[in-house]
Design an enzyme around this catalytic site. Structure first.
Site, PDB file in Angstrom:
ATOM      1  N   CYS A 196       0.760  -1.264  -0.083  1.00 39.14           N
ATOM      2  CA  CYS A 196      -0.120  -0.147  -0.011  1.00 39.14           C
ATOM      3  C   CYS A 196       1.089   1.302   0.051  1.00 39.14           C
ATOM      4  CB  CYS A 196      -1.075  -0.112   1.213  1.00 39.14           C
ATOM      5  SG  CYS A 196      -2.658   0.850   0.726  1.00 39.14           S
TER       6      CYS A 196
ATOM      7  N   HIS B 181      -3.793  -5.885   1.017  1.00 40.70           N
ATOM      8  CA  HIS B 181      -3.567  -6.081   2.273  1.00 40.70           C
ATOM      9  C   HIS B 181      -4.630  -7.019   2.861  1.00 40.70           C
ATOM     10  CE1 HIS B 181      -6.408  -2.371   2.490  1.00 40.70           C
ATOM     11  NE2 HIS B 181      -6.862  -3.284   3.578  1.00 40.70           N
TER      12      HIS B 181
END
Lengths: 249, 455
Positions: A93, A194
């Site tokens: 991310c 994630h």
């Protein structure tokens, strides 16, 4: 056998349960008799050449990312050198964005990245949020899948000829347009996924462990298989979620 | 006249929803009203002679608002969304069913707070805490904080801002409000040794340096001070001192206020409920309640459904403790461990919108203190496998994990495996809690929540 993991800025970049990824690397190493020496690398702490076999950097809120960005820029050359010397790297991310060349926010201001991965990111209007399913082929031998969750406003664009982590089956991916997700250079992998990523995608955890070990033993070792029924079941549910409700424009 | 017809129509829809067996109809009337007449919320709220108070927070808003209702409800007739429907539609529904109400008391979703506050122009807001929660739905904490800042700045100048001073983010938001009441905990003996893993706002709002904590209580809430620019927790107007936590049963503390000090007791466990009681006491003071009302109201309080609820199942009991985000779940874990960690635990993880579609938050919960004494984990819910992985990689022997994704099966199994006279501890996420209550209600063990809500 021992592996040294360097976790960059865990105090700042930990928004999507990044410690789940670390726990998976630790346990899966330990179950095979590999000792994992976990070290944190904080603000102002230097990256010493050859110290780590595997690096990890997670995501944070904009505020935290801006706090660490100048420090990461200073560590950039050492991290690039480490990957060139064979270290593995997982960036998720926000960390993935900062490994690229730059991040341009909505006001047009640019946060410099370290250029370890060949991409750049531009903030977009709508956040891309939802379950994702990817098909990847990191090594020859048939595609594998990754299931995770994405939540990002940045649109990441790979340079011409750059290798993505995978092809998007369901979900947005790097920018919601070109059908690719993540980026890979040698043993370094960056991704928006994630969830955390590694618990339900155990094969990628093992791939990273094997790449990190290769730095020590000279070749990529064959790892002893582990009973992964639970991991597979969790991935199946996550993959179903991506197919039924993964994001698209 | 037009509004009266709309109200009648909307109420009829609520009755139909209940008759059709589709839940309590706690939001449908309000949805219809909000669609037919978007300005109706402000109009209806404007009719309340004593005005309105809003309670918002990531954690504890339902409990806090219910405590306030217990404290002030004897003296004033309330319009209160007590079933926890806390978006515009839920508030509108509560207003629809409040003939003769004098005061509005609304718990409001943190994302909806700016909109609702702007429409109903409250005379008091009570801001309890902001934790990371459902990033897929609310976005980043900073984003919510910014929207709150604007909403608080836009309140009527005479409106009260009741704020948790132990939360640096909220203190910052309330800075500059003239009518402000700041509450917090002042008892280092119940402080944690260090910040929890998932602590959020731990960097100075002014200069970015990490705060020093003289005492950290829940998540990032505590007695903080910036070592660099010296920004610090402001003086407390209302404080909890000499806190005594009695296991899973109750908590008591000295409530120190500008009107004097009173020993109060609340039949709920855990430090997080001390914060809820403090918030409720502070808001009640601003609304005109005295210390006698506060002491009596907190003393007879019963937990909002599913937050801390004991259900009798034959010769066993089931204890439901809602979990919904890392900060709240950490406090539930801490409370369980303090009371003697259970040997068997049923955890129900769903991933509907109200639970958060992104289940990564369970990896930020410090479940580890439970693992050592855990003989069996019953993992259930739509994402039971993910939950099982959380415990497997947390160090629980997979042989001790029973995977039963079906909630009904899992509950029956859990109850049957509990010895006679024993208690099964159940930690459900929001929709799993509603579903488990429905299963228990089908078995005649509990009343449906909409009956509870109007009781």
């Amino acid at each position: 056998m021992k592996l040294v993991v360097g976790h960059l800025y865990p105090e700042y970049l930990n928004i999507y349960a990044d410690r789940g990824n670390i726990a998976v690397l630790e346990r899966r190493s330990a179950w095979r008799g590999i000792e994992l020496d976990y070290r944190t690398i904080g603000l102002g702490e230097p990256v010493r050449p050859g110290e780590h076999d595997l690096y990890y950097v997670g995501g944070g809120q904009d505020r935290e990312q801006a706090l660490i960005a100048p420090d990461l820029a200073a560590k950039g050359p050492a991290l690039i050198e480490a990957v060139e010397a064979g270290a593995a790297f997982l960036a998720v991310c926000g960390g993935y964005q900062l490994l690229g060349r730059f991040y341009r926010d909505r006001s047009g201001a640019e946060l410099p990245g370290i250029g370890l991965l060949p991409h750049h990111t531009v903030a977009g209007e709508r956040r891309m949020i939802g379950d994702v399913l990817l098909e990847c082929e990191l090594d020859p031998g048939g595609p594998q899948t990754l299931a995770g969750f994405e939540n990002h406003a940045g649109r990441t664009h790979l340079d011409e000829g750059a290798e993505a982590l995978g092809r998007v089956v369901s979900g947005f991916g790097n920018n919601g347009k070109d059908g690719f997700e993540g980026c890979r250079v040698a043993g370094a992998v960056g991704t928006y996924l994630h969830g955390p990523l590694l618990p339900r995608n155990a094969w990628l955890a093992d791939w990273l462990i094997a790449r990190a070990l290769a730095r020590r033993v000279g070749e990529v070792p064959e790892l002893e298989p582990l009973p992964d029924e639970l991991e597979s079941a969790a991935k199946d549910v996550s993959a179903e979620r991506a197919k039924s409700r993964g994001g698209r424009f | 006249m037009r509004l009266r017809v709309e109200i009648a129509l909307a109420r009829a829809a609520g009755s139909l929803s209940r008759l059709a067996g589709r839940g309590g109809g706690t939001t449908i009337p309000g949805k219809i009203l909000a669609t037919v007449d978007p300005a109706a919320l402000g109009t209806l709220a404007g009719r309340l002679p004593l005005g309105s108070a809003i309670v918002s927070a990531t954690n504890g808003k339902t409990t806090t608002a219910a405590m306030v209702a217990e404290i002030v409800g004897d003296r004033v007739k309330l319009a209160h969304n007590r079933a926890g429907a806390n978006l515009v539609s839920g508030v509108a529904s509560a207003l629809l069913y409040s003939d003769g109400a004098e005061l509005g008391l609304f718990e409001v979703d943190e994302g909806a707070f700016p909109d609702i506050a702007g429409r109903i122009r409250p005379q008091a807001v009570c801001l309890g805490n902001l934790f990371r929660d459902q990033l897929d739905r609310y976005g980043e904490l900073e984003h919510i904080a910014e929207r709150w800042r604007t909403a608080v700045a836009d309140l009527d100048p005479a409106a009260w801002t009741v704020v948790n001073a132990d939360d640096p983010l909220l203190t910052d938001i309330a800075r500059g409000r003239t009518e402000a009441l700041r509450f917090g905990i002042d008892d280092p003996s119940v402080a944690r040794e260090r910040l929890s893993h998932a602590a959020d706002s731990k960097y100075c709002r002014t200069c970015g340096a990490p705060y020093d904590y003289a005492a950290s209580y829940v998540g990032h809430l505590g007695d903080y001070r910036c070592p660099n620019c010296h920004e610090a927790r402001p003086p407390l107007d209302v404080a909890a001192k000499a806190i005594a936590l009695a296991g899973l049963e109750s908590s008591s503390f000295d409530l120190v206020t500008p009107e004097g000090t009173r020993r109060v007791s609340v039949p709920l466990p855990g430090l997080y409920n001390v914060y809820n009681a403090l918030a409720a006491a502070s808001l009640s003071l601003v609304l005109g309640a005295g210390l006698d009302d506060i002491e009596a109201g907190l003393g007879r309080f019963r937990a909002a459904f599913g937050r801390f609820e004991r259900i009798t199942a034959g010769d066993r009991t089931v204890l439901l403790l809602l979990i919904k985000n890392p900060a709240g779940a950490n406090e539930v874990v801490r409370t369980l461990v303090d009371a003697g960690a259970p040997g068997r635990l049923l955890i129900a993880l769903n991933d509907d919108i109200a639970d958060g579609r992104d289940v990564s938050w369970i990896w930020d919960v410090d479940f580890e203190p439970l693992i050592g004494s855990l003989q069996e984990l019953v993992a259930t819910g739509a994402r039971a496998q993910e939950l099982a992985l959380r415990f497997k990689y947390g160090g629980l022997d997979p042989a001790r994990i029973t995977l039963l994704p079906d909630l009904s099966e899992a509950l029956s199994y859990g109850v049957e495996s509990t010895p006679a006279g024993g208690e099964l501890v159940v930690l459900p996420t929001y929709t799993a809690m509603l579903a488990l209550r429905e299963i228990a209600s089908d078995q005649g063990l509990v009343r449906p929540y909409w009956e509870e809500a109007v009781a």
